[in-house]
Design a protein around this motif. Structure first.
Motif, mmCIF file in Angstrom:
data_model
loop_
_atom_site.group_PDB
_atom_site.id
_atom_site.type_symbol
_atom_site.label_atom_id
_atom_site.label_comp_id
_atom_site.label_asym_id
_atom_site.label_seq_id
_atom_site.Cartn_x
_atom_site.Cartn_y
_atom_site.Cartn_z
ATOM 1 N N ASN A 170 29.317 -45.293 2.547
ATOM 2 C CA ASN A 170 30.226 -44.176 2.268
ATOM 3 C C ASN A 170 29.463 -43.092 1.525
ATOM 4 N N VAL A 171 29.747 -41.832 1.854
ATOM 5 C CA VAL A 171 29.135 -40.715 1.146
ATOM 6 C C VAL A 171 30.190 -39.657 0.861
ATOM 7 N N GLU A 172 30.183 -39.150 -0.374
ATOM 8 C CA GLU A 172 31.075 -38.069 -0.783
ATOM 9 C C GLU A 172 30.244 -36.831 -1.085
ATOM 10 N N LEU A 173 30.614 -35.717 -0.449
ATOM 11 C CA LEU A 173 29.975 -34.423 -0.678
ATOM 12 C C LEU A 173 30.950 -33.573 -1.482
ATOM 13 N N ASP A 174 30.613 -33.316 -2.731
ATOM 14 C CA ASP A 174 31.531 -32.627 -3.639
ATOM 15 C C ASP A 174 31.674 -31.158 -3.252
ATOM 16 N N ASP A 175 32.743 -30.529 -3.740
ATOM 17 C CA ASP A 175 32.989 -29.113 -3.447
ATOM 18 C C ASP A 175 31.770 -28.263 -3.792
ATOM 19 N N ASP A 176 31.457 -27.336 -2.876
ATOM 20 C CA ASP A 176 30.354 -26.410 -3.121
ATOM 21 C C ASP A 176 30.717 -25.058 -2.523
ATOM 22 N N THR A 177 30.289 -23.991 -3.181
ATOM 23 C CA THR A 177 30.505 -22.631 -2.689
ATOM 24 C C THR A 177 29.155 -21.976 -2.429
ATOM 25 N N ALA A 178 29.034 -21.342 -1.260
ATOM 26 C CA ALA A 178 27.784 -20.681 -0.882
ATOM 27 C C ALA A 178 28.102 -19.376 -0.162
ATOM 28 N N ILE A 179 27.070 -18.535 0.011
ATOM 29 C CA ILE A 179 27.253 -17.188 0.542
ATOM 30 C C ILE A 179 26.444 -16.999 1.825
ATOM 31 N N GLY A 180 27.057 -16.323 2.810
ATOM 32 C CA GLY A 180 26.371 -15.871 4.010
ATOM 33 C C GLY A 180 26.710 -14.422 4.276
ATOM 34 N N TRP A 181 26.394 -13.941 5.474
ATOM 35 C CA TRP A 181 26.661 -12.538 5.782
ATOM 36 C C TRP A 181 27.066 -12.373 7.248
ATOM 37 N N VAL A 182 27.631 -11.205 7.528
ATOM 38 C CA VAL A 182 28.159 -10.862 8.853
ATOM 39 C C VAL A 182 27.686 -9.457 9.195
ATOM 40 N N ALA A 183 27.320 -9.215 10.455
ATOM 41 C CA ALA A 183 26.940 -7.868 10.887
ATOM 42 C C ALA A 183 27.242 -7.718 12.367
ATOM 43 N N GLY A 184 27.600 -6.491 12.759
ATOM 44 C CA GLY A 184 27.911 -6.286 14.172
ATOM 45 C C GLY A 184 28.038 -4.833 14.542
ATOM 46 N N VAL A 185 28.292 -4.607 15.817
ATOM 47 C CA VAL A 185 28.454 -3.272 16.378
ATOM 48 C C VAL A 185 29.575 -3.316 17.408
ATOM 49 N N ALA A 186 30.255 -2.190 17.590
ATOM 50 C CA ALA A 186 31.358 -2.124 18.552
ATOM 51 C C ALA A 186 31.368 -0.777 19.250
ATOM 52 N N TRP A 187 31.924 -0.777 20.457
ATOM 53 C CA TRP A 187 32.147 0.454 21.222
ATOM 54 C C TRP A 187 33.602 0.476 21.644
ATOM 55 N N GLU A 188 34.249 1.652 21.542
ATOM 56 C CA GLU A 188 35.669 1.756 21.860
ATOM 57 C C GLU A 188 35.965 2.993 22.698
ATOM 58 N N LYS A 189 36.965 2.874 23.536
ATOM 59 C CA LYS A 189 37.533 4.009 24.263
ATOM 60 C C LYS A 189 39.053 3.857 24.191
ATOM 61 N N PRO A 190 39.666 4.404 23.148
ATOM 62 C CA PRO A 190 41.078 4.134 22.875
ATOM 63 C C PRO A 190 42.030 4.526 24.000
ATOM 64 N N GLU A 191 41.707 5.567 24.772
ATOM 65 C CA GLU A 191 42.647 6.007 25.800
ATOM 66 C C GLU A 191 42.887 4.970 26.885
ATOM 67 N N ILE A 192 41.996 4.008 27.039
ATOM 68 C CA ILE A 192 42.231 2.913 27.993
ATOM 69 C C ILE A 192 42.223 1.564 27.271
ATOM 70 N N ALA A 193 42.405 1.574 25.951
ATOM 71 C CA ALA A 193 42.435 0.359 25.134
ATOM 72 C C ALA A 193 41.200 -0.500 25.348
ATOM 73 N N ALA A 194 40.039 0.151 25.526
ATOM 74 C CA ALA A 194 38.792 -0.583 25.766
ATOM 75 C C ALA A 194 38.026 -0.765 24.466
ATOM 76 N N ARG A 195 37.481 -1.966 24.291
ATOM 77 C CA ARG A 195 36.623 -2.228 23.148
ATOM 78 C C ARG A 195 35.704 -3.399 23.475
ATOM 79 N N VAL A 196 34.443 -3.245 23.086
ATOM 80 C CA VAL A 196 33.474 -4.340 23.171
ATOM 81 C C VAL A 196 32.827 -4.453 21.795
ATOM 82 N N SER A 197 32.822 -5.651 21.230
ATOM 83 C CA SER A 197 32.213 -5.853 19.915
ATOM 84 C C SER A 197 31.287 -7.063 19.959
ATOM 85 N N LEU A 198 30.185 -6.956 19.247
ATOM 86 C CA LEU A 198 29.221 -8.046 19.122
ATOM 87 C C LEU A 198 28.992 -8.286 17.632
ATOM 88 N N THR A 199 29.207 -9.526 17.199
ATOM 89 C CA THR A 199 29.120 -9.849 15.778
ATOM 90 C C THR A 199 28.236 -11.076 15.572
#
Length: 390
Positions: A170-199
């Motif tokens: 048996n193994v117990e892994l105690d509570d831990d808090t760590a940090i990461g990050w997020v980054a991305g880009v998107a393209w939109e054309k609202p008049e046709i409800a178009a959007r492409v996003s990469l994250t």
């Protein structure tokens, strides 16, 4: 179409999270960041998976053929998102969700389970807090990014004939808090409800305070040394929740009709749980998973000013048939149906998901031989999201 369906792509993909590759329960979508104006969203629901099979014979030791019982426990989920439009070009969001988790438990032989794996279990809980900013450029492109805090804990127990001398570990892994990050880009054309996003979602490296216990181990077989508590002790275990890429898209294809989908790749091969004493005794870790790519494609339709609906299909290719008993599935195919109710600034989305879970053969690495055959399994999920613009 704009009011009813913009943003429905990512919203419905995660409406009923299910068993995905590894221990994933939600696709880490940033859909709230793309809502118009100021926006708050609450999501909740539950999943009822059914994963069972029969164990496999060990020649000369065990005849096999005993039912494992249902090893996947049901679970609930909640999420919260808040997006604020600071200026026409700049907005921010805070998203709270539970993207990773596991609740696997093999019924003991006393309770009608398999003697090979009965009593084995895994319990993993995690919550992430993501703070994001988004900047819209004049050329229909935008960039977004931020930081993600992850709080997690876990416990694993190994039991049954298939684990040989380490049965009872048996193994117990105690509570831990760590940090990461997020980054991305998107393209939109609202008049046709178009959007492409990469994250891109970075890995998050946890250092868990660890307590291991287990049976005594004979270090030299028939030699003179006595059995020793080699599996017991305190240490620190480093576990990385995996990096991933999300490609999400949507576009209007006819009046009041939207096509949407996503492609998600997760680097599960970097997700390792290697407690020090267990590795020293066995030469290997507790979990070894394959990378996954999950595809979703759907269509949404606005029926009137109040009601819209959608249907989407999700596919995740199966990998190696031999899997960890702690993640006893292999690929999936699922369908999600959703109804969207709009009333002024409020939008309520209810999604129902049915998924066929791919067949898999759990193995314990002693050696790489199937110990059970899990077939014809599935899962039902239901999710509700309540969104409000102000």
């Amino acid at each position: 179409m704009k009011i009813a369906l913009t943003g429905v792509a990512a919203l419905l993909v995660g409406a009923s999270p299910l068993l995905a590759g590894g221990i994933e329960r939600a696709p880490q979508s940033l859909s709230a960041l793309f809502e118009e104006g100021n926006y708050v969203e609450l999501s909740f629901g539950g999943v009822d998976p059914s994963v069972d099979g029969t164990d496999v014979a060990i020649p000369g030791l065990y005849p096999g053929g005993t039912a494992t019982g249902d090893v996947a426990q049901g679970y609930g989920f909640t999420g919260l998102a808040y997006k604020h439009q600071f200026t026409e070009a700049f907005s921010g969001a805070i998203i709270v969700e539970q993207p990773f988790g596991a609740d696997i438990r093999y019924p003991s032989a006393i309770d009608g389970g398999t003697p090979l794996l009965g009593g084995t279990f895994a319990k993993v809980d995690s919550t992430t807090f993501t703070a994001l900013g988004r900047y819209k450029m004049p050329n229909q492109f935008s960039v977004h990014g931020g930081i993600r805090g992850s709080r997690a804990s876990g416990e694993v127990g190994l039991s049954g004939l298939a684990y040989g001398p380490v049965s009872g570990y048996n193994v117990e892994l105690d509570d831990d808090t760590a940090i990461g990050w997020v980054a991305g880009v998107a393209w939109e054309k609202p008049e046709i409800a178009a959007r492409v996003s990469l994250t891109y979602n970075s890995e998050v490296e946890h250092d868990f305070d660890t307590v291991e216990t287990g049976p005594l181990v004979d270090p030299d077989g028939a030699g003179p040394l006595p059995d020793l508590p080699l599996l017991a002790g305190d240490s620190v275990t480093t576990v990385k929740t995996p990096q991933s890429w999300n490609l999400e898209f949507q576009t209007g294809v006819a009046p009041d009709t939207l096509v949407f989908g996503s492609v998600r790749w997760v680097d599960w091969s970097e997700f390792r749980v290697d407690p020090a004493n267990f590795v020293n005794v066995t030469g290997g870790g507790l979990v070894e998973l394959e990378d996954t790519t999950t595809y979703t494609l759907g269509v949404a339709r606005k029926f009137n000013e109040t009601w819209s609906g959608s249907a989407s299909f999700t596919f995740e290719k199966a990998g190696d048939d031999l899997v960890s008993p702690l993640a006893p599935t292999n690929g999936r195919k699922g369908i999600t149906l959703a109804a969207i109710y709009n009333q002024g600034p409020m939008r309520i989305t209810t999604g129902v998901n049915y998924t066929r879970v791919g067949d898999a053969m759990p193995e314990t690495g002693t050696p790489d031989t199937a110990r059970a055959d899990m077939r014809d399994n599935d899962a039902w999920g239901v999710g509700v999201r309540i969104g409000y613009r102000f």
